[in-house]
Design a protein around this motif. Structure first.
Motif, mmCIF file in Angstrom:
data_model
loop_
_atom_site.group_PDB
_atom_site.id
_atom_site.type_symbol
_atom_site.label_atom_id
_atom_site.label_comp_id
_atom_site.label_asym_id
_atom_site.label_seq_id
_atom_site.Cartn_x
_atom_site.Cartn_y
_atom_site.Cartn_z
ATOM 1 N N GLY A 40 146.880 78.935 17.002
ATOM 2 C CA GLY A 40 146.830 78.527 15.605
ATOM 3 C C GLY A 40 148.068 77.758 15.187
ATOM 4 O O GLY A 40 149.096 77.801 15.862
ATOM 5 N N LYS A 41 147.959 77.034 14.071
ATOM 6 C CA LYS A 41 149.105 76.250 13.590
ATOM 7 C C LYS A 41 150.056 77.148 12.809
ATOM 8 O O LYS A 41 149.679 78.208 12.335
ATOM 9 C CB LYS A 41 148.634 75.048 12.751
ATOM 10 C CG LYS A 41 148.241 75.361 11.326
ATOM 11 C CD LYS A 41 147.721 74.137 10.593
ATOM 12 C CE LYS A 41 148.717 73.057 10.365
ATOM 13 N NZ LYS A 41 149.840 73.332 9.476
ATOM 14 N N GLY A 42 151.305 76.703 12.709
ATOM 15 C CA GLY A 42 152.271 77.426 11.895
ATOM 16 C C GLY A 42 153.408 78.082 12.655
ATOM 17 O O GLY A 42 154.292 78.675 12.038
ATOM 18 N N LYS A 43 153.415 77.965 13.977
ATOM 19 C CA LYS A 43 154.456 78.621 14.771
ATOM 20 C C LYS A 43 155.830 78.010 14.491
ATOM 21 O O LYS A 43 156.800 78.712 14.214
ATOM 22 C CB LYS A 43 154.105 78.522 16.262
ATOM 23 C CG LYS A 43 152.796 79.228 16.621
ATOM 24 C CD LYS A 43 152.415 79.048 18.076
ATOM 25 C CE LYS A 43 151.919 77.666 18.430
ATOM 26 N NZ LYS A 43 150.616 77.340 17.819
ATOM 27 N N THR A 44 155.900 76.685 14.562
ATOM 28 C CA THR A 44 157.157 75.991 14.300
ATOM 29 C C THR A 44 157.527 76.093 12.827
ATOM 30 O O THR A 44 158.699 76.300 12.476
ATOM 31 C CB THR A 44 157.051 74.516 14.739
ATOM 32 O OG1 THR A 44 156.836 74.481 16.152
ATOM 33 C CG2 THR A 44 158.299 73.728 14.394
ATOM 34 N N THR A 45 156.550 75.964 11.950
ATOM 35 C CA THR A 45 156.806 76.060 10.511
ATOM 36 C C THR A 45 157.414 77.416 10.164
ATOM 37 O O THR A 45 158.358 77.494 9.365
ATOM 38 C CB THR A 45 155.507 75.828 9.720
ATOM 39 O OG1 THR A 45 154.984 74.544 10.074
ATOM 40 C CG2 THR A 45 155.741 75.890 8.230
ATOM 41 N N ALA A 46 156.894 78.484 10.756
ATOM 42 C CA ALA A 46 157.452 79.814 10.515
ATOM 43 C C ALA A 46 158.895 79.890 10.998
ATOM 44 O O ALA A 46 159.757 80.476 10.328
ATOM 45 C CB ALA A 46 156.599 80.874 11.207
ATOM 46 N N ARG A 194 148.715 65.570 7.965
ATOM 47 C CA ARG A 194 149.185 65.076 6.677
ATOM 48 C C ARG A 194 150.690 65.267 6.539
ATOM 49 O O ARG A 194 151.219 66.364 6.726
ATOM 50 C CB ARG A 194 148.455 65.833 5.570
ATOM 51 C CG ARG A 194 148.607 65.238 4.195
ATOM 52 C CD ARG A 194 147.436 65.661 3.317
ATOM 53 N NE ARG A 194 147.557 65.127 1.981
ATOM 54 C CZ ARG A 194 147.215 63.887 1.636
ATOM 55 N NH1 ARG A 194 146.740 63.063 2.554
ATOM 56 N NH2 ARG A 194 147.338 63.481 0.393
ATOM 57 N N ARG A 195 151.348 64.160 6.196
ATOM 58 C CA ARG A 195 152.798 64.172 6.017
ATOM 59 C C ARG A 195 153.164 65.126 4.889
ATOM 60 O O ARG A 195 152.571 65.116 3.819
ATOM 61 C CB ARG A 195 153.263 62.757 5.678
ATOM 62 C CG ARG A 195 154.746 62.522 5.774
ATOM 63 C CD ARG A 195 155.015 61.023 5.675
ATOM 64 N NE ARG A 195 156.373 60.697 5.993
ATOM 65 C CZ ARG A 195 157.275 60.306 5.093
ATOM 66 N NH1 ARG A 195 156.937 60.204 3.826
ATOM 67 N NH2 ARG A 195 158.500 60.015 5.464
ATOM 68 N N GLY A 196 154.154 65.961 5.134
ATOM 69 C CA GLY A 196 154.587 66.922 4.127
ATOM 70 C C GLY A 196 153.773 68.198 4.142
ATOM 71 O O GLY A 196 154.137 69.167 3.483
ATOM 72 N N ILE A 197 152.682 68.226 4.876
ATOM 73 C CA ILE A 197 151.859 69.428 5.017
ATOM 74 C C ILE A 197 151.837 69.879 6.467
ATOM 75 O O ILE A 197 152.120 71.030 6.778
ATOM 76 C CB ILE A 197 150.401 69.174 4.530
ATOM 77 C CG1 ILE A 197 150.388 68.685 3.081
ATOM 78 C CG2 ILE A 197 149.544 70.421 4.727
ATOM 79 C CD1 ILE A 197 150.987 69.659 2.081
ATOM 80 N N ASP A 198 151.503 68.973 7.372
ATOM 81 C CA ASP A 198 151.418 69.299 8.799
ATOM 82 C C ASP A 198 152.699 68.949 9.560
ATOM 83 O O ASP A 198 152.916 69.444 10.664
ATOM 84 C CB ASP A 198 150.230 68.573 9.445
ATOM 85 C CG ASP A 198 148.908 69.067 8.895
ATOM 86 O OD1 ASP A 198 148.650 70.285 9.014
ATOM 87 O OD2 ASP A 198 148.139 68.267 8.341
#
Length: 199
Positions: A40-46, A194-198
């Protein structure tokens, strides 16, 4: 007080007792190994969220980006001027784009040298090894080299490892493991990142 309110109060009291007991029994203080893995996405964001948190307290932080270094990164753009942040980027882009094992291995080893420096520095409170799981999967880095650096790091230092298919030895070493599970991803439906989201 109604029956419902009485039951709720009793339930919350039991929950409070359990939480208080866990808090009281957590007496050890040391740095952690945290693994953010899964499809799933969000690993780097976290991980960047934790970077922001640590910087907010004035701690020194090191981030090593093994795959996405050439991508725009809003978090990096926003934080890179912080004097307590040290970022090293592999800067070759995605390995499926370069398709050059020898060059990718060399680039990986060069940025790993920066990671090893950070992992040996007692002044660095948090180190993020972003997408390092791919380096191990493709054989650009040896798992024993990574394990040794993690085992010998300063005791107060926390390390966050991100990427899919985390090596079983890293999972075994970790204090906290989160597996992000994809239920649905917009990209699979043909929607652009999407820039600023992804990113």
């Amino acid at each position: 007080m109604s029956d419902r309110e009485t039951r709720h109060k009793a339930s919350m009291q039991k929950l409070k007792e359990r939480v208080d007991e866990k808090v009281a029994s957590a007496t050890e203080q040391r740095g952690l190994i945290i693994v953010n893995t899964g499809n799933g996405k969000g690993k780097t964001t976290a991980a960047w969220g934790t970077v922001t948190r640590a910087l907010g307290y004035g701690y020194k932080v090191g981030v090593v980006q093994f795959i996405k270094g050439l991508w725009e990164c809003g978090e990096r753009n926003r934080l890179e001027d912080d004097p307590n942040l040290d970022v090293a980027i592999m800067a070759t882009g995605f390995t499926w784009e370069t398709q050059n094992r020898e060059a990718d291995t060399q680039a990986c080893r060069e940025v790993w040298a920066e990671a090893a420096r950070m992992l040996a520095d007692p002044d660095v409170y948090l180190v993020v090894l972003d997408e390092i799981t791919y380096m191990l999967k493709f054989g650009y880095l040896d798992i024993d080299t990574v394990k040794q650096a993690l085992e010998n790091r300063p005791p107060e230092q926390t390390v966050i490892i991100t990427g899919r298919n985390a090596h079983r030895d890293l999972v075994a070493m970790a204090d906290t493991v989160t597996e992000m599970q994809e239920v649905r991803h917009a990209f699979a439906s043909g929607i652009q990142a999407r820039r600023g989201i992804d990113f």
